[in-house]
Design an enzyme around this catalytic site. Sequence first.
Site, short mmCIF file in Angstrom:
data_model
loop_
_atom_site.label_atom_id
_atom_site.label_comp_id
_atom_site.label_asym_id
_atom_site.label_seq_id
_atom_site.Cartn_x
_atom_site.Cartn_y
_atom_site.Cartn_z
N HIS A 1 0.81 -1.22 0.00
CA HIS A 1 0.00 0.00 0.00
C HIS A 1 0.85 1.27 0.00
O HIS A 1 0.42 2.30 -0.49
CB HIS A 1 -1.02 -0.04 1.13
CG HIS A 1 -2.16 -0.95 0.79
ND1 HIS A 1 -2.22 -2.25 1.22
CD2 HIS A 1 -3.22 -0.78 -0.04
CE1 HIS A 1 -3.29 -2.83 0.70
NE2 HIS A 1 -3.92 -1.95 -0.06
N GLU B 1 -11.31 -10.27 -5.20
CA GLU B 1 -9.86 -10.30 -4.96
C GLU B 1 -9.44 -11.55 -4.19
O GLU B 1 -8.28 -11.69 -3.82
CB GLU B 1 -9.40 -9.03 -4.25
CG GLU B 1 -10.26 -8.59 -3.08
CD GLU B 1 -9.88 -7.21 -2.54
OE1 GLU B 1 -8.82 -6.68 -2.89
OE2 GLU B 1 -10.67 -6.67 -1.75
N ASP C 1 -4.58 -8.10 -4.66
CA ASP C 1 -4.81 -9.21 -3.74
C ASP C 1 -5.09 -10.51 -4.47
O ASP C 1 -4.68 -11.58 -4.01
CB ASP C 1 -5.98 -8.88 -2.79
CG ASP C 1 -5.52 -7.98 -1.68
OD1 ASP C 1 -4.49 -8.28 -1.06
OD2 ASP C 1 -6.17 -6.95 -1.43
N CYS D 1 -9.33 -2.62 -10.46
CA CYS D 1 -8.78 -1.45 -9.77
C CYS D 1 -7.43 -1.76 -9.15
O CYS D 1 -6.87 -0.93 -8.43
CB CYS D 1 -9.77 -0.91 -8.74
SG CYS D 1 -10.28 -2.14 -7.55
C1 PEP Z 1 -6.47 -4.82 -4.92
O1 PEP Z 1 -6.34 -5.68 -4.06
O2 PEP Z 1 -6.19 -4.98 -6.12
C2 PEP Z 1 -7.00 -3.49 -4.56
C3 PEP Z 1 -7.27 -2.60 -5.47
O3 PEP Z 1 -7.17 -3.21 -3.24
P1 PEP Z 1 -5.96 -2.86 -2.25
O4 PEP Z 1 -4.73 -2.67 -3.08
O5 PEP Z 1 -6.35 -1.64 -1.52
O6 PEP Z 1 -5.89 -4.07 -1.39
MG MG Z 2 -7.28 -5.46 -2.14
#
Ligand code: PEP
Ligand code: MG
Length: 578
Positions: free
Chosen positions: A195, A439, A463, A510
Site C-alpha cells: 500500500h 480479490e 490481492d 482497480c
Molecule cells: C487490490 O487488491 O487490487 C486493490 C485494489 O485493493 P488494495 O490494493 O487496496 O488491497
Molecule cells: Mg485489495
Amino acid sequence: MPKSKNIILKGVAASAGVAIGKAFLLDEDDFCLIYKKIPKNARESEKKRLDDAIEKTRQELKEIYNKINDVLGENYAHITDAHILILDDPTMREDVYKLIEDGTNAEYAIFKVIDKIIRSFESIKDDYFKERKVDVQEVGKKILANLLGKQERNLINLKENSIVVAHTLSPADTVTIREKLIKGFVIDIGGKTSHTAIMAQGLGIPAVVGLKIASSQIRTEDTIILDGNVGEIILNPSEEILEKYQKDYDRQYEQIKELKKLKDLSIETIDKHSALIFANIDNSDEVSTALNNGARGIGLYRTEFMYFNRNAMPSEQEHFEEYAKVVKEMLQYPTTIRTVDLGGDKFTKLGLLKLGQEQNPFLGLRAIRLCLKYPDIFISQLKGILRASAFGKVRLMYPMISGIDELRDANKILQSVKQELRKKNVSFDENMEIGAMIEIPAAAVIMDIIGKEVDFISIGTNDLIQYTLAVDRVNENVANIYDPKHPAVLRLIKQIIDSAHKEKIEVGICGEMAGDPHYTAILLGFGLDEFSVSASQILKIKKVIRSVSFKEVKEISDKILQCGDKESILKIMNTIQV
Ligand code: PEP
Ligand code: MG
C-alpha cells in the site's frame, strides 16, 4: 572521506518516474533525541515541562476514551485504562525526576526511563505481559511527542529537492508526506503492490521499494538518482550519469506534456470499441488531479486514509463531509466508495483491534471481515456514504468478499442503516449501486452466484494475485514471483469477466495491473469494461486503448490464454504494437 560514486542498488519498481535529489533519512520515529545538560537553576522548570507534557498526554488519552466510548462503547474504551495507569505510575515519574535533577533534559530522561522499563518487560517469560511493552512504548511516544511539540514526522527542515529514505514507511506516513520538495521514496521493505507503493503512485511520486538495507547504506546529503521505472537507485552519481538522467527527467516531462493532449479525446480503440477509465484515489485532495488527467469517474476510493494518524475513530459526520466533497466535485461522474479495508499492511494506530499483531495479517481480520466483526465501525461509515449519495452518483463497494454469506451479511447491515435514515427523513440515493471487489479466488470461482446479487464488480488484482499465487504482496523476498503474467492469474481474470458478463454486470479492475500499460491490450481483449488506475496512469492507458484494434487484441488475448508459461505469454505480449 570521499563519497564512493555511482553505487547502484536494485529494488522493486514501485512508482514510475525518475527523480533526482538529496537523501533525507527518516528515523523509525523521527524523534531527534539529544542529551542536553540542564543548568541547575533551570531544573525545576524542566520538571514542570515534563509535568505539562504528561498532563497533555492525559487529556489526549481522555479524548480517546470518550471517542471510543461514543463509537464502540465502554468495553472498548477501557483499553485506554492501561495507558493511563502507565502514565500515572509514580515510580516512573520519580525516576525521570531524578535524572532531571541530575541535569538531564526531560526528553532524554523520559526516553531513558521508558527504555529501561521496556527492557525489563522483554525478560518476562509470559507472552501476554511481554507484549504489554507496546503500551509502555505508546505512552512514551505520546509524552515525547508532547515534549517535542510534534504531531507527525517532521519534514519542515527540507530546503532542496529531497528523496525520503526510510527502512519502512507506513501507508499512513506516505499519504501525510505532502511536502513539495519531496521528489521520491526509497524504502527497504515492500513489494510493487504494497500500500505504500500504491500511495506513492497516487501522489505521483516515483518510488523504489524492497531495497533491503539501503537505508543503512545511505547517508543524509548523499545525492540519489531514483529510477522508479526499473527499480534502481544510484548513489552519488558522476557528472556524466547525472547528465544522462537529467535528460531522462526532461524527456519524462515532455512525454507528460504530449499525453495531456489526449485528455478530452474519447476512450475507444481504432475500431470504435469503447472502455472506461476511472481513477483510484486515497482522499478528496486527489480528485482534481484525477479530473485534470481525464478521469470519467472514481473506480476505487480507498477510505482507509480516514483512519490513519489519529487517536479516535472518524465520526459519521466526518465520513459524510469527506465523501460529499468528492461526490460534489465529481458532478455527474460516478464515485465508487470502498468500505474500509483496514488490516493487512494497513493498520491504524487506534489500538482497538490489535491489528499489526496477527501472525498472517493478510489472511486475518481484514476489510469486510473486520467491519462485520465490529459493526459500529461499519455502520458509521455506511451512514456517511449514504448521506453523501444524496449529492451525486455514489457506488458502494465491499472489499475482500469471499462468499455470498458475507455479501448478504454486509447488505443486511446496509438495509438496516437505510431504514434508520428513512425514519429520520435523512436523504440518500435509494438506487445506489452495490458492488463487490473480487480479490479472493473463492469469490472468483463463485462469480455466477455473487453476480446475481451485485450491480457491478471490480477485480482487485493486487490481492487476487497474492492469494492465487500464495505470494505475500509486501514481501521483497518473493517480489520476483509475484507476477500478473502467471497463466493462472490471466485465466482467472478472464473467467471472472465472462462469468460476470453472463449476469449482465459491468467489470472493472482497480488493482495496479489495470494501470500498467503492458497489460492494457490483453485486458481489453478479455472484455474488461473499466480500468481504474492512479491519476498518473490514466493518459498512458488511454494512449494504448486509442492505438489498438479491439478485433486484434481479442485474438491476441485468446492466444495468450492457451499459453502455459510466462515466457510464451511475454513473447505474444511483445507483438502488440502500441
Ligand atoms: C487490490 O487488491 O487490487 C486493490 C485494489 O485493493 P488494495 O490494493 O487496496 O488491497
Ligand atoms: Mg485489495
